[in-house]
Design a protein around this motif. Structure first.
Motif, short mmCIF file in Angstrom:
data_model
loop_
_atom_site.label_atom_id
_atom_site.label_comp_id
_atom_site.label_asym_id
_atom_site.label_seq_id
_atom_site.Cartn_x
_atom_site.Cartn_y
_atom_site.Cartn_z
N SER A 279 30.37 46.33 37.62
CA SER A 279 31.01 46.97 36.95
C SER A 279 32.89 46.98 37.41
O SER A 279 33.44 48.09 37.25
CB SER A 279 30.32 48.34 36.42
N ALA A 280 33.38 46.86 38.90
CA ALA A 280 34.19 46.91 39.27
C ALA A 280 34.96 46.17 39.15
O ALA A 280 35.22 45.24 38.46
CB ALA A 280 33.78 46.88 40.84
N ASP A 281 36.52 46.62 39.42
CA ASP A 281 36.99 45.91 39.54
C ASP A 281 37.78 44.70 40.39
O ASP A 281 37.88 45.33 41.65
CB ASP A 281 38.34 46.63 39.73
N ILE A 282 37.04 43.00 40.52
CA ILE A 282 36.47 42.79 41.39
C ILE A 282 38.21 42.03 42.49
O ILE A 282 37.39 42.47 43.61
CB ILE A 282 36.21 41.54 40.86
N GLU A 312 28.63 35.50 43.34
CA GLU A 312 29.66 34.66 43.45
C GLU A 312 31.25 34.22 43.62
O GLU A 312 31.97 34.07 44.12
CB GLU A 312 29.50 33.20 42.89
N SER A 313 31.20 35.64 42.35
CA SER A 313 33.23 35.67 42.52
C SER A 313 33.14 36.30 44.18
O SER A 313 34.91 36.07 43.71
CB SER A 313 32.46 36.54 41.18
N VAL A 314 32.63 37.56 44.16
CA VAL A 314 32.86 38.29 45.59
C VAL A 314 33.07 36.82 46.50
O VAL A 314 34.76 37.35 46.98
CB VAL A 314 32.03 39.30 45.74
N ALA A 316 33.44 33.68 46.29
CA ALA A 316 34.85 33.33 46.01
C ALA A 316 36.26 33.81 46.26
O ALA A 316 36.66 33.26 47.08
CB ALA A 316 34.55 32.43 44.54
N ARG A 317 36.64 34.80 46.37
CA ARG A 317 37.71 35.29 46.27
C ARG A 317 38.13 35.72 47.56
O ARG A 317 38.92 35.11 48.56
CB ARG A 317 37.85 37.24 45.64
N LEU A 318 36.87 35.93 48.64
CA LEU A 318 36.98 36.22 49.52
C LEU A 318 36.98 35.13 50.57
O LEU A 318 37.95 34.62 51.18
CB LEU A 318 36.00 37.14 50.60
N ARG A 319 36.54 33.98 50.10
CA ARG A 319 36.57 32.32 50.63
C ARG A 319 38.32 31.79 50.53
O ARG A 319 39.42 31.74 51.07
CB ARG A 319 36.45 31.34 50.07
N LEU A 320 38.90 32.56 49.07
CA LEU A 320 40.51 31.72 49.58
C LEU A 320 41.84 32.76 50.11
O LEU A 320 42.20 32.64 50.28
CB LEU A 320 40.74 32.08 47.48
N ARG A 321 41.08 34.18 49.74
CA ARG A 321 41.93 35.06 50.50
C ARG A 321 41.77 34.61 52.41
O ARG A 321 42.80 35.05 53.07
CB ARG A 321 41.24 36.39 50.85
N LEU A 322 40.45 34.54 53.13
CA LEU A 322 40.55 33.84 53.73
C LEU A 322 41.05 32.71 54.37
O LEU A 322 41.61 32.80 55.76
CB LEU A 322 39.16 34.06 54.57
#
Length: 796
Positions: A279-282, A312-314, A316-322
């Motif tokens: 339920s978090a704002d990912i 998977e959503s988290v 993917a976003r971490l991979r992009l930010r890294l």
């Protein structure tokens, strides 16, 4: 233009490098030059540079020497503690308004010299915002002004030693220094090497702000052993430490037996859960991860827990930010070796490694690293390496997420991310940590109190609750100062009990055999042995079980099960159980009084008074169950906060000889009213009233296992209580040897200690102390039974 190429803004940012530092450090270097490049000790309100002292160098991030520091010796420690002791009377007797003024002027001085403070902190690799120090000074200036109004019947401890390890931040150090001063104590600061230059600068600014000479002293040395030397000085009344677990344990062991209480805060080695619910704002949660974890300096280690539905959503976003991030500087090549080992070990156990680039072949640099799919028992999770490494685990439901979050032996803080307010509040209540940040992380303010839980510390810093570590009730007596005895810590309390030899048989007076109370029922000792209960004349009155380590273990196992349900009961339900118990004690007044008279030899009138006082104490604690003091701190920034008292957990209580029943019932009421479970060791000399009280407990509706009473050798049972990892606190009345053993042993695993020495000449006065109706003594018991949790909820 010919030959030009068009680049997008994204491409420009991707190719940009870090620019040169905008600061020239000229202000800080000018101050250091004024000191001759060598900083002395700060004693009697001025710098002192004793001759023939060894020095240590403080270096910047490039390895260049910033300045040198003097290593204090025994003579300097003695002079420093004596100066603080001489200044204590005058400082503590000032009016609240007079003590508040130097702190307010310090805040103004910090604002004027903020550039110098900032540069010096950066140079010595201990970055700290001057604004946060200004906030500290202003907050504790207000408490200095209001101490006598809002905190009555408490007095300052005296000379307080504040000790820090090398990795400790300047903010954490002065979070202990300023409240100690505000409440009327004098302070000896023993900073770590990186924070020493900034602490000496602040001491100078404090002197210019009008702080009397000798009230604040700063001495420097090579390691934490200097703090132990300060603690061992007879003028020191209290020691508080912040830093690493290794240094904290060493300090506790080096000060064991000196009669000085020691509290520790261990944020640097704490492992904190970062929990992302579905339920978090990912996007916000991932932004928070990047800010909290992948930076050069952080005070705690993070472990990321993500609900499976959004994994998977988290990722993917971490991979992009890294992607595209550069290597991050570590403190040393030794840290680089630790990080390498941890990452390779996790990979060998099946973890997936995500990095923006390969680690350089050598040097104190390492890329941001995400470890996906690690097991909860992996060393990278239990004890993460000091670097930009983030282990990631998954959970299915909220309950499992909380269980994983509590899996760590640490309990410093947690960050939870959800837009569901009900889930946030329920998770906040269930996590065994000192601070919970909701949809945020690493927020700090002196109005928020943090209690270290489990292995993260045994004291409270910040807020109103953090003030009490620097105070004591006006009618209480501190531990007597002494030198430690030569004590065999491994052999303490393990000697076999002397076997009783039959001396004849008198059929007219067969002694009664009692049971002790474990897991909600009366039972014999696990060893099957018993000991004689004697009258003042030496006659055998009864036989009681000779309990040992196995009995304590059985009691703790039952306490864990009972306490989980008891703490979830409403305060009014707990109150009703205690009211009922008080009524049963009143009905048993005659046999309880008779047991006190028979065992101790006091008059029947005195015995009746002790029972009546015991009933009164139980009624008081029952009434206090639903009068718990929680609050909503007022913050200087947007957001809301809660300050909540939690039970400590399972408490081991070793009772005094001075009053055989009243202390037992008073301390039982304090612990149980606040939601704790207790394992109690009654007076070894006078156990009969406690054994009679067991019958009352069996008739009450107190859950089985919540209270256990184990008779036997005090030292043997103290040894068992101290070495049980689940017991979170020990309240002890006994010998100086017992106090020394507990201070040494309870540093690992870390426990909260409340120690009292009961020598032969103190027993009469201690007995009177239990009968005093002083409110601060009751409040002291209550504060020993609770740990504080702060909750931060940001708003737009």
């Amino acid at each position: 233009m010919a030959g030009s190429t068009t680049k997008t803004v994204f491409e420009i940012f991707q190719t940009m490098d870090y620019g040169p530092s905008s600061s020239s450090f000229s202000t800080a270097q000018s101050w250091l030059e004024q000191q001759g490049g060598s900083l002395g000790l700060f004693l009697e309100g001025k710098f002192s540079r004793p001759a023939d002292r060894q020095t240590r160098s403080v270096t910047d991030s490039t390895g260049r020497v910033v300045c040198s520091l003097i290593c204090a010796v025994e003579e300097d420690v003695s002079g420093c503690a004596s100066s603080a002791a001489k200044s204590f009377k005058g400082w503590s007797e000032l009016s609240c308004h007079q003590r508040a003024q130097p702190l307010l002027r310090l805040a103004n001085a910090l604002q004027r010299h903020s550039q110098c403070v900032t540069e010096l902190c950066e140079l010595s690799q201990s970055p700290c915002s001057p604004a946060s120090l200004v906030r500290l000074a202003q907050f504790y200036a207000s408490w200095a002004q209001l101490r006598d109004t809002l905190i009555q019947d408490w007095v300052p401890r005296g000379v307080v030693a504040v000790v820090a390890s090398d990795d400790c931040s300047l903010y954490s150090l002065w979070l202990k220094v300023l409240p100690a001063l505000a409440l009327g104590n004098t302070v000896v600061v023993v900073p770590g090497m990186p924070t020493a230059p900034s602490s000496l600068l602040l001491a100078q600014l404090f002197g210019e702000a009008g702080l009397p000479a000798g009230v604040l002293n700063v001495i420097t040395g090579s390691d934490v052993s200097l703090g132990a030397k300060v603690a061992q000085n007879s003028n020191t009344a209290y020691v508080t430490f912040t830093g690493t677990r290794q240094d904290g344990e060493a300090l506790c062991r080096q000060t064991a037996g000196w009669g000085v209480p020691v509290s520790v805060s261990l944020p640097l080695d704490s492992v904190c859960p970062y929990i992302i619910f579905e339920s978090a704002d990912i996007d916000s949660a991932v932004d928070g991860v990047m800010e909290a974890v992948f930076k050069k300096r952080k005070e705690c280690q993070w472990v990321l827990y993500v609900q499976e539905s959004v994994l998977e959503s988290v990722v993917a976003r971490l991979r992009l930010r890294l992607a595209g991030m550069k290597n991050i500087a570590l403190q040393s090549e030794a840290h680089r070796a630790l990080v390498d080992t941890a990452v390779q070990e996790a990979a060998g156990q099946g973890a997936t490694i995500i990095q923006p680039c390969s680690p350089p072949p050598s040097g104190a640099l390492y890329p941001p690293t995400l470890l996906c799919g690690v097991a909860p028992a992996c060393p990278a999770v239990v004890c993460p390496a000091p670097g930009p490494v983030l282990p990631l685990l998954t959970f299915r439901g909220p309950g499992e997420g909380v269980t994983l979050g509590n899996h760590s032996p640490h309990g410093q803080a947690a960050s939870i991310w959800t837009e569901d307010l009900t889930l946030a509040l329920e998770t906040m209540k269930s996590l065994c940590v000192g601070c919970v940040w909701v949809n945020s992380h690493s927020v700090s303010d002196p109005s928020l109190s943090i209690s270290g839980r489990k292995s993260s510390g045994n004291c409270t810093d910040g807020g109103r609750e953090g003030l009490y570590q620097f105070l004591r009730p006006s009618d209480s007596s501190p531990l007597p100062r002494s030198s430690p005895t030569t004590l065999d810590y491994a052999g303490f309390g393990v000697a076999a009990a002397k076997a009783s030899v039959p001396e004849g048989f008198d059929p007219s007076s067969i002694p009664r055999s009692y049971s002790h109370f474990v897991a909600g029922r009366g039972c014999k000792a696990d060893s099957g042995c018993s000991r004689a209960v004697l009258s003042p004349e030496g006659a055998v009155l009864a036989h009681c079980p000779d309990g040992g380590r196995k009995d304590v273990r059985n009691a703790v196992e039952a306490a864990i099960k009972a306490q989980a349900g008891w703490m979830k009961k409403s305060p009014s339900a707990r109150a009703q159980s205690l009211y009922s118990l008080a009524g049963l004690v009143a009905q048993k007044k005659q046999p309880l009084a008779a047991s006190i008279q028979t065992q101790t030899g006091v008059s029947l009138e005195q015995a009746n008074q002790e029972v009546e006082l015991s009933v009164s104490k139980l009624y008081e604690w029952a009434a206090r169950c639903d009068k718990d003091v929680c609050g909503v701190p007022l913050l200087p920034q947007s957001g809301s906060a809660l300050s909540i008292s939690d039970p400590v957990g399972v408490i081991g209580v070793v009772l005094p000889d001075s009053k055989p029943l009243l202390p037992l019932i008073s301390l039982l009421g304090a612990a149980v009213a606040m939601g704790n479970a207790v394992v109690m060791v009654p007076s070894e000399k006078y156990p009969l009233p406690a054994l009679e009280f067991i019958q009352t407990l069996q008739s009450s509706d107190i859950p089985g296992g919540l209270v256990s009473i184990i008779t036997g050798s005090r030292d043997q049972l103290t040894h068992a209580v101290a070495n049980h990892s689940v017991i979170q606190a020990v309240w002890y009345w006994g010998s100086m040897e017992g106090c020394q053993f507990l201070q040494h042993t309870c540093s690992s695993p870390l426990k909260r200690l409340w120690l009292h020495c009961e020598g032969e000449d103190e027993k009469a006065s201690e007995g009177k102390l239990w009968t005093l109706p002083h409110p601060s003594l009751m409040e002291d018991m209550w504060r020993q039974a609770v740990a504080w949790k702060s909750v931060w909820i940001p708003t737009a």
